[in-house]
Design an enzyme around this catalytic site. Structure first.
Site, PDB file in Angstrom:
ATOM      1  N   SER A  38      11.267  11.650   1.068  1.00 34.66           N
ATOM      2  CA  SER A  38      10.411  10.688   0.330  1.00 34.66           C
ATOM      3  C   SER A  38      11.129  10.299  -1.002  1.00 34.66           C
ATOM      4  O   SER A  38      10.699   9.160  -1.412  1.00 34.66           O
ATOM      5  CB  SER A  38       9.127  10.999  -0.008  1.00 34.66           C
ATOM      6  OG  SER A  38       9.287  12.337  -0.783  1.00 34.66           O
ATOM      7  N   ASP A 333       3.143   9.365  -8.827  1.00 35.53           N
ATOM      8  CA  ASP A 333       2.079   9.746  -7.948  1.00 35.53           C
ATOM      9  C   ASP A 333       1.730  11.146  -7.801  1.00 35.53           C
ATOM     10  O   ASP A 333       0.919  11.639  -7.080  1.00 35.53           O
ATOM     11  CB  ASP A 333       2.286   9.168  -6.417  1.00 35.53           C
ATOM     12  CG  ASP A 333       3.334   9.885  -5.798  1.00 35.53           C
ATOM     13  OD1 ASP A 333       4.128  10.752  -6.479  1.00 35.53           O
ATOM     14  OD2 ASP A 333       3.638   9.494  -4.462  1.00 35.53           O
ATOM     15  N   HIS A 336       6.603  11.782  -6.661  1.00 36.39           N
ATOM     16  CA  HIS A 336       7.503  10.921  -6.791  1.00 36.39           C
ATOM     17  C   HIS A 336       7.687  10.359  -8.179  1.00 36.39           C
ATOM     18  O   HIS A 336       6.513  10.421  -9.134  1.00 36.39           O
ATOM     19  CB  HIS A 336       7.603   9.824  -5.717  1.00 36.39           C
ATOM     20  CG  HIS A 336       7.308  10.506  -4.554  1.00 36.39           C
ATOM     21  ND1 HIS A 336       6.053  10.646  -3.950  1.00 36.39           N
ATOM     22  CD2 HIS A 336       8.182  11.313  -3.875  1.00 36.39           C
ATOM     23  CE1 HIS A 336       6.074  11.500  -2.692  1.00 36.39           C
ATOM     24  NE2 HIS A 336       7.459  11.686  -2.602  1.00 36.39           N
TER      25      HIS A 336
END
Ligand SMILES: *[C@@H]1O[C@H](CO)[C@@H](O)[C@H](O)[C@H]1NC(C)=O
Ligand SMILES: *[C@@H]1O[C@H](CO)[C@@H](O)[C@H](O)[C@H]1NC(C)=O
Ligand SMILES: *[C@@H]1O[C@H](CO)[C@@H](O)[C@H](O)[C@H]1NC(C)=O
Ligand SMILES: *[C@@H]1O[C@H](CO)[C@@H](O)[C@H](O)[C@H]1NC(C)=O
Length: 365
Positions: A38, A333, A336
């Protein structure tokens, strides 16, 4: 008459260094191929999982990225004058300037490893590094036709392998393993990364950038899950969890040793280590120095709690609220980083001091 001459001279000097920098970076690489999780997914997860997962979080358009904007891989593409990398699962199949195989949640080790070791707390996506390498083999047909033609193409490309390992370790920890037990996985994870680098070099790659792990002890989701009443568990200079950070430090140390071995084994190639750890710890020590006036540990897009990370109201879910100035935060978040943090790290990989060696010095060789 003399006074204005000097600023003018300085201005023209600056313009010439700018244009020089532009000239060597644009067109230096024909393409970038990126593998990862991610921290570098630019759309694969959304393409692959939207039809099957019911509660997929909402990503701020047009990014389909886990951030308020661009990721390190996007800044690298921009610096080298390339378009933002299309996800390898995009339907347009226009990969002549590269592709991004990264998927949210991807691990370095295959799903089978986790099943065999009773680590069940992992998402049901078959997207580990070996699988991403299979996708790369399938995608070659869009850029080259023969082994030699592919080698000639890839020797002019930049390959980015990672970040990988963060998910392998955090899934194991969620299944109840201690930090010390998880450290036992590190050589296996690093072997998987080195095997990938060797495969790419054998396919023709010459420049391979391998990012290390982030300091997971400075990541709000970890600070929340592994919160401790024992002050000794925290580094007083950063507020980060020392044990979790020691795992990332160990991974990065083993990785760097093994990457150096690859550099000796393949003198025609350049294997570069990209440091995520150093800059993120610096952000935690002195956030104001980097413009992070809301600190390094307080989440921008979240739903309450001591670090504003709330698993039942995480970013993209109902109940989460997005802050008004994301780029004054390090954490987007809770897992990240924000675009501002990624931009700073990307510059550190391109120009130093956060890559070994920095990309610009490799380009000048
Ligand atoms: C493919 O993408 C490049 C940019 O990477 C663009 O210049 C080109 O027009 C595209 N080709 C097609 C057929 O869409
Ligand atoms: C994952 O995909 C690979 C192909 O890349 C396949 O060989 C493997 O069996 C798949 N694993 C699972 C668990 O579906
Ligand atoms: C591969 O060969 C075909 C047929 O000769 C050609 O049309 C195509 O453009 C080639 N692809 C690449 C990526 O060179
Ligand atoms: C976390 O989110 C849930 C659901 O929105 C909410 O009920 C709860 O109060 C939140 N927790 C904190 C600590 O804010």
């Amino acid at each position: 008459m003399k006074a204005p001459a000097r600023p003018l001279l300085l201005l023209s000097l600056c313009l010439s260094c700018l244009s020089f920098g532009f000239a060597i970076s644009t067109g230096y690489y024909n393409a970038i191929f990126s593998f990862g999780d991610s921290f570098s997914d630019t759309g694969n997860f959304v393409i692959m999982e939207s039809p099957v997962l019911p509660n997929i979080p909402v990503f701020p358009p047009p990014y389909a990225r886990c951030s308020n904007g661009r990721l390190v891989i996007d800044f690298l593409a921009e610096y080298f004058g390339l378009p933002l990398l299309p996800p390898s699962h995009s339907i347009s199949k226009n990969f002549t300037q590269g592709a991004n195989f990264a998927v949210i949640g991807a691990t370095a080790l295959p799903l089978e490893y986790f099943k065999k070791n009773n680590i069940y707390d992992i998402p049901p996506i078959n997207s580990s590094l070996p699988v991403q390498l299979d996708w790369f083999d399938d995608l070659k047909q869009y850029v080259c036709n023969s082994t030699q033609e592919c080698k000639d193409f890839f020797r002019r490309s930049l390959f980015v392998v990672g970040e990988f390992g963060g998910n392998d370790y955090s899934f194991a920890m969620k299944s109840g393993r201690t930090v010390e037990q998880v450290k036992g996985m590190v050589p296996t994870v690093v072997d998987a990364l080195c095997a990938a680098v060797e495969k790419l070099i054998n396919d023709g790659a010459r420049h391979v950038l391998v990012p290390g792990n982030l300091p997971s002890g400075c990541i709000p989701i970890m600070l929340t899950f592994y919160q401790s009443s024992n002050k000794d568990h925290y580094d007083p200079r950063t507020g980060c969890l020392k044990g979790m950070n020691s795992l990332a430090l160990y991974h990065n140390a083993v990785l760097r040793i093994e990457l150096e071995k690859l550099n000796k084994k393949y003198p025609e190639a350049r294997v570069i280590y990209g440091d995520y750890y150093g800059p993120v710890v610096q952000f935690a020590r002195t956030p104001e120095l980097y413009g992070f006036t809301n600190g390094a540990l307080m989440v921008c897009c979240g739903g309450g709690g001591p670090y504003n990370y709330n698993a039942s109201a995480s970013c993209g879910l109902p109940g989460a609220i997005q802050c008004t100035e994301p780029n004054s935060h390090v954490s987007w978040d809770g897992i990240h980083l924000t675009e501002a943090a990624y931009h700073y790290i990307a510059n550190g990989w391109i120009k130093g001091p956060y890559a070994y060696p920095p990309l610009i010095s490799v380009m000048e060789e």
